[in-house]
Design a protein around this motif. Structure first.
Motif, PDB file in Angstrom:
ATOM      1  N   LEU A  24       0.803  -1.233   0.000  1.00 34.29           N
ATOM      2  CA  LEU A  24       0.000   0.000   0.000  1.00 34.29           C
ATOM      3  C   LEU A  24       0.828   1.273   0.000  1.00 34.29           C
ATOM      4  CD1 LEU A  24      -2.849  -0.830   2.546  1.00 34.29           C
ATOM      5  CD2 LEU A  24      -2.796  -1.178   0.076  1.00 34.29           C
ATOM      6  N   GLY A  25       2.128   1.167   0.153  1.00 36.15           N
ATOM      7  CA  GLY A  25       2.950   2.364   0.280  1.00 36.15           C
ATOM      8  C   GLY A  25       2.968   2.830   1.729  1.00 36.15           C
ATOM      9  N   THR A  26       3.583   3.990   1.975  1.00 34.64           N
ATOM     10  CA  THR A  26       3.706   4.473   3.352  1.00 34.64           C
ATOM     11  C   THR A  26       2.645   5.494   3.737  1.00 34.64           C
ATOM     12  OG1 THR A  26       5.303   6.122   2.629  1.00 34.64           O
ATOM     13  CG2 THR A  26       6.191   4.031   3.476  1.00 34.64           C
ATOM     14  N   SER A  27       1.843   5.980   2.800  1.00 31.07           N
ATOM     15  CA  SER A  27       0.790   6.953   3.117  1.00 31.07           C
ATOM     16  C   SER A  27      -0.525   6.610   2.429  1.00 31.07           C
ATOM     17  CB  SER A  27       1.231   8.358   2.710  1.00 31.07           C
ATOM     18  OG  SER A  27       2.323   8.768   3.466  1.00 31.07           O
ATOM     19  N   PRO A  28      -1.064   5.445   2.689  1.00 30.83           N
ATOM     20  CA  PRO A  28      -2.335   5.103   2.045  1.00 30.83           C
ATOM     21  C   PRO A  28      -3.490   5.926   2.615  1.00 30.83           C
ATOM     22  CG  PRO A  28      -1.735   3.436   3.634  1.00 30.83           C
ATOM     23  CD  PRO A  28      -0.590   4.401   3.572  1.00 30.83           C
ATOM     24  N   GLN A  29      -4.511   6.082   1.819  1.00 27.69           N
ATOM     25  CA  GLN A  29      -5.753   6.727   2.237  1.00 27.69           C
ATOM     26  C   GLN A  29      -6.730   5.615   2.611  1.00 27.69           C
ATOM     27  OE1 GLN A  29      -6.455  10.048   2.419  1.00 27.69           O
ATOM     28  NE2 GLN A  29      -8.569   9.740   3.019  1.00 27.69           N
ATOM     29  N   ILE A  61     -16.952  -1.697   6.304  1.00 33.42           N
ATOM     30  CA  ILE A  61     -16.000  -2.020   5.239  1.00 33.42           C
ATOM     31  C   ILE A  61     -14.865  -1.006   5.302  1.00 33.42           C
ATOM     32  CG2 ILE A  61     -15.655  -2.285   2.752  1.00 33.42           C
ATOM     33  CD1 ILE A  61     -18.828  -2.566   2.644  1.00 33.42           C
ATOM     34  N   LEU A  62     -13.640  -1.507   5.362  1.00 30.83           N
ATOM     35  CA  LEU A  62     -12.453  -0.666   5.260  1.00 30.83           C
ATOM     36  C   LEU A  62     -11.974  -0.752   3.818  1.00 30.83           C
ATOM     37  CD1 LEU A  62     -10.015   0.951   6.437  1.00 30.83           C
ATOM     38  CD2 LEU A  62      -8.966  -1.267   6.926  1.00 30.83           C
ATOM     39  N   GLU A  63     -11.812   0.407   3.168  1.00 30.95           N
ATOM     40  CA  GLU A  63     -11.348   0.437   1.780  1.00 30.95           C
ATOM     41  C   GLU A  63     -10.050   1.225   1.683  1.00 30.95           C
ATOM     42  OE1 GLU A  63     -14.179   2.056  -0.981  1.00 30.95           O
ATOM     43  OE2 GLU A  63     -15.478   0.298  -0.832  1.00 30.95           O
ATOM     44  N   THR A  64      -9.199   0.778   0.786  1.00 31.47           N
ATOM     45  CA  THR A  64      -7.963   1.489   0.461  1.00 31.47           C
ATOM     46  C   THR A  64      -7.527   1.082  -0.938  1.00 31.47           C
ATOM     47  OG1 THR A  64      -5.788   2.134   1.306  1.00 31.47           O
ATOM     48  CG2 THR A  64      -6.371  -0.215   1.456  1.00 31.47           C
ATOM     49  N   GLN A  65      -6.525   1.762  -1.444  1.00 30.73           N
ATOM     50  CA  GLN A  65      -5.982   1.463  -2.773  1.00 30.73           C
ATOM     51  C   GLN A  65      -4.566   0.920  -2.625  1.00 30.73           C
ATOM     52  OE1 GLN A  65      -7.642   2.202  -5.831  1.00 30.73           O
ATOM     53  NE2 GLN A  65      -9.395   2.610  -4.520  1.00 30.73           N
ATOM     54  N   THR A  66      -4.227  -0.072  -3.434  1.00 36.38           N
ATOM     55  CA  THR A  66      -2.849  -0.553  -3.465  1.00 36.38           C
ATOM     56  C   THR A  66      -2.001   0.462  -4.233  1.00 36.38           C
ATOM     57  OG1 THR A  66      -3.052  -1.760  -5.548  1.00 36.38           O
ATOM     58  CG2 THR A  66      -3.621  -2.965  -3.523  1.00 36.38           C
ATOM     59  N   ALA A  67      -0.695   0.316  -4.120  1.00 31.59           N
ATOM     60  CA  ALA A  67       0.208   1.185  -4.866  1.00 31.59           C
ATOM     61  C   ALA A  67      -0.032   1.043  -6.375  1.00 31.59           C
ATOM     62  CB  ALA A  67       1.657   0.859  -4.515  1.00 31.59           C
ATOM     63  N   ALA A  68      -0.537  -0.128  -6.794  1.00 32.74           N
ATOM     64  CA  ALA A  68      -0.827  -0.376  -8.204  1.00 32.74           C
ATOM     65  C   ALA A  68      -2.210   0.135  -8.624  1.00 32.74           C
ATOM     66  CB  ALA A  68      -0.725  -1.876  -8.500  1.00 32.74           C
ATOM     67  N   ALA A 124      -5.282  -0.887  -7.337  1.00 30.12           N
ATOM     68  CA  ALA A 124      -6.408  -1.796  -7.085  1.00 30.12           C
ATOM     69  C   ALA A 124      -7.072  -1.446  -5.750  1.00 30.12           C
ATOM     70  CB  ALA A 124      -5.922  -3.240  -7.053  1.00 30.12           C
ATOM     71  N   THR A 125      -8.393  -1.579  -5.684  1.00 28.60           N
ATOM     72  CA  THR A 125      -9.122  -1.324  -4.447  1.00 28.60           C
ATOM     73  C   THR A 125      -9.122  -2.571  -3.582  1.00 28.60           C
ATOM     74  OG1 THR A 125     -10.557   0.283  -5.542  1.00 28.60           O
ATOM     75  CG2 THR A 125     -11.361  -0.666  -3.477  1.00 28.60           C
ATOM     76  N   LEU A 126      -8.766  -2.396  -2.321  1.00 26.34           N
ATOM     77  CA  LEU A 126      -8.830  -3.488  -1.344  1.00 26.34           C
ATOM     78  C   LEU A 126      -9.952  -3.192  -0.359  1.00 26.34           C
ATOM     79  CD1 LEU A 126      -5.081  -4.066  -0.392  1.00 26.34           C
ATOM     80  CD2 LEU A 126      -6.490  -5.402  -1.949  1.00 26.34           C
ATOM     81  N   ARG A 127     -10.729  -4.210  -0.034  1.00 28.24           N
ATOM     82  CA  ARG A 127     -11.818  -4.065   0.929  1.00 28.24           C
ATOM     83  C   ARG A 127     -11.693  -5.143   2.009  1.00 28.24           C
ATOM     84  NH1 ARG A 127     -14.080  -3.132  -4.028  1.00 28.24           N
ATOM     85  NH2 ARG A 127     -15.018  -1.072  -4.264  1.00 28.24           N
ATOM     86  N   VAL A 128     -11.873  -4.720   3.253  1.00 23.70           N
ATOM     87  CA  VAL A 128     -11.898  -5.643   4.385  1.00 23.70           C
ATOM     88  C   VAL A 128     -13.237  -5.447   5.083  1.00 23.70           C
ATOM     89  CG1 VAL A 128     -10.829  -6.292   6.582  1.00 23.70           C
ATOM     90  CG2 VAL A 128      -9.393  -5.514   4.674  1.00 23.70           C
ATOM     91  N   HIS A 129     -14.013  -6.522   5.202  1.00 25.15           N
ATOM     92  CA  HIS A 129     -15.312  -6.484   5.868  1.00 25.15           C
ATOM     93  C   HIS A 129     -15.119  -6.903   7.317  1.00 25.15           C
ATOM     94  CE1 HIS A 129     -16.049  -6.979   1.582  1.00 25.15           C
ATOM     95  NE2 HIS A 129     -17.164  -6.308   1.778  1.00 25.15           N
ATOM     96  N   PHE A 130     -15.680  -6.114   8.230  1.00 19.84           N
ATOM     97  CA  PHE A 130     -15.563  -6.418   9.652  1.00 19.84           C
ATOM     98  C   PHE A 130     -16.770  -5.870  10.390  1.00 19.84           C
ATOM     99  CE2 PHE A 130     -13.703  -2.274   9.043  1.00 19.84           C
ATOM    100  CZ  PHE A 130     -14.004  -1.557  10.190  1.00 19.84           C
TER     101      PHE A 130
END
Length: 186
Positions: free
Chosen positions: A21-26, A78-85, A87-93
């Protein structure tokens, strides 16, 4: 949070792999209807931030989750973020309900009176029965530290760390297990 886990608002932490995700993901947290509850990045943290290790703790984030916890019983998030490439990543909790959280606290307090391994087992059960995987991982670590030659405990500790995606700790546990299988030179 781990996929499918339950979390407590008061100690919510986001962990990630900086190489992905890099060092400063949103980050954005949404409710089950897709409405934003909170968004931010590690550089906006007010309590603790270690972006080089991929750890983000934020008081405003925890306050936002506590408000949701007060308004809803065990909300799905749902936690969402973008990979350095890109792509959207989602984590359901889920957030633990206030009633369930009180039950966990009571169970843990009752466990503290138990001796040795029984204390750890009861505490681990209090967390795992509510799918509080990160809390359970900490408890498995304590038990494995107290009983470092127990293959069963180390294996259980390894499994929970793999489940929550803690690859660094999982690797250390694999090495510890392997050392138990290697005869020592005397």
């Amino acid at each position: 949070p781990a996929e499918g886990s339950t979390v407590r608002a008061k100690d919510f932490t986001i962990g990630w792999t900086p190489s992905v995700l890099g060092t400063s993901p949103q980050f954005v947290i949404k409710n089950a209807l897709g409405r934003d509850i909170w968004s931010g990045a590690p550089d906006t943290a007010t309590s603790s931030n270690s972006s080089t290790q991929g750890i983000f703790e934020s008081v405003p984030l925890r306050e936002a989750l506590a408000k949701v916890q007060d308004d809803t019983r065990s909300p799905q998030l749902i936690l969402e973020t973008q990979t350095a490439a890109g792509a959207t990543l989602r984590v359901h909790f889920s957030l633990i309900s206030r009633d369930d959280e009180r039950q966990v606290v009571d169970d843990v307090e009752q466990s503290d009176a138990k001796p040795g391994l029984l204390r750890y087992a009861r505490r681990e059960y209090a967390f795992t029965s509510h799918e509080l995987w990160n809390d359970a991982a900490k408890e498995f670590d304590r038990a494995a530290s107290a009983f470092p030659r127990s293959r069963e405990l180390l294996t259980a500790d390894l499994a929970i760390h793999e489940q929550i995606g803690d690859t660094e700790r999982a690797s250390a546990l694999r090495s510890q297990l392997a050392s138990l299988n290697t005869p020592s030179m005397k």
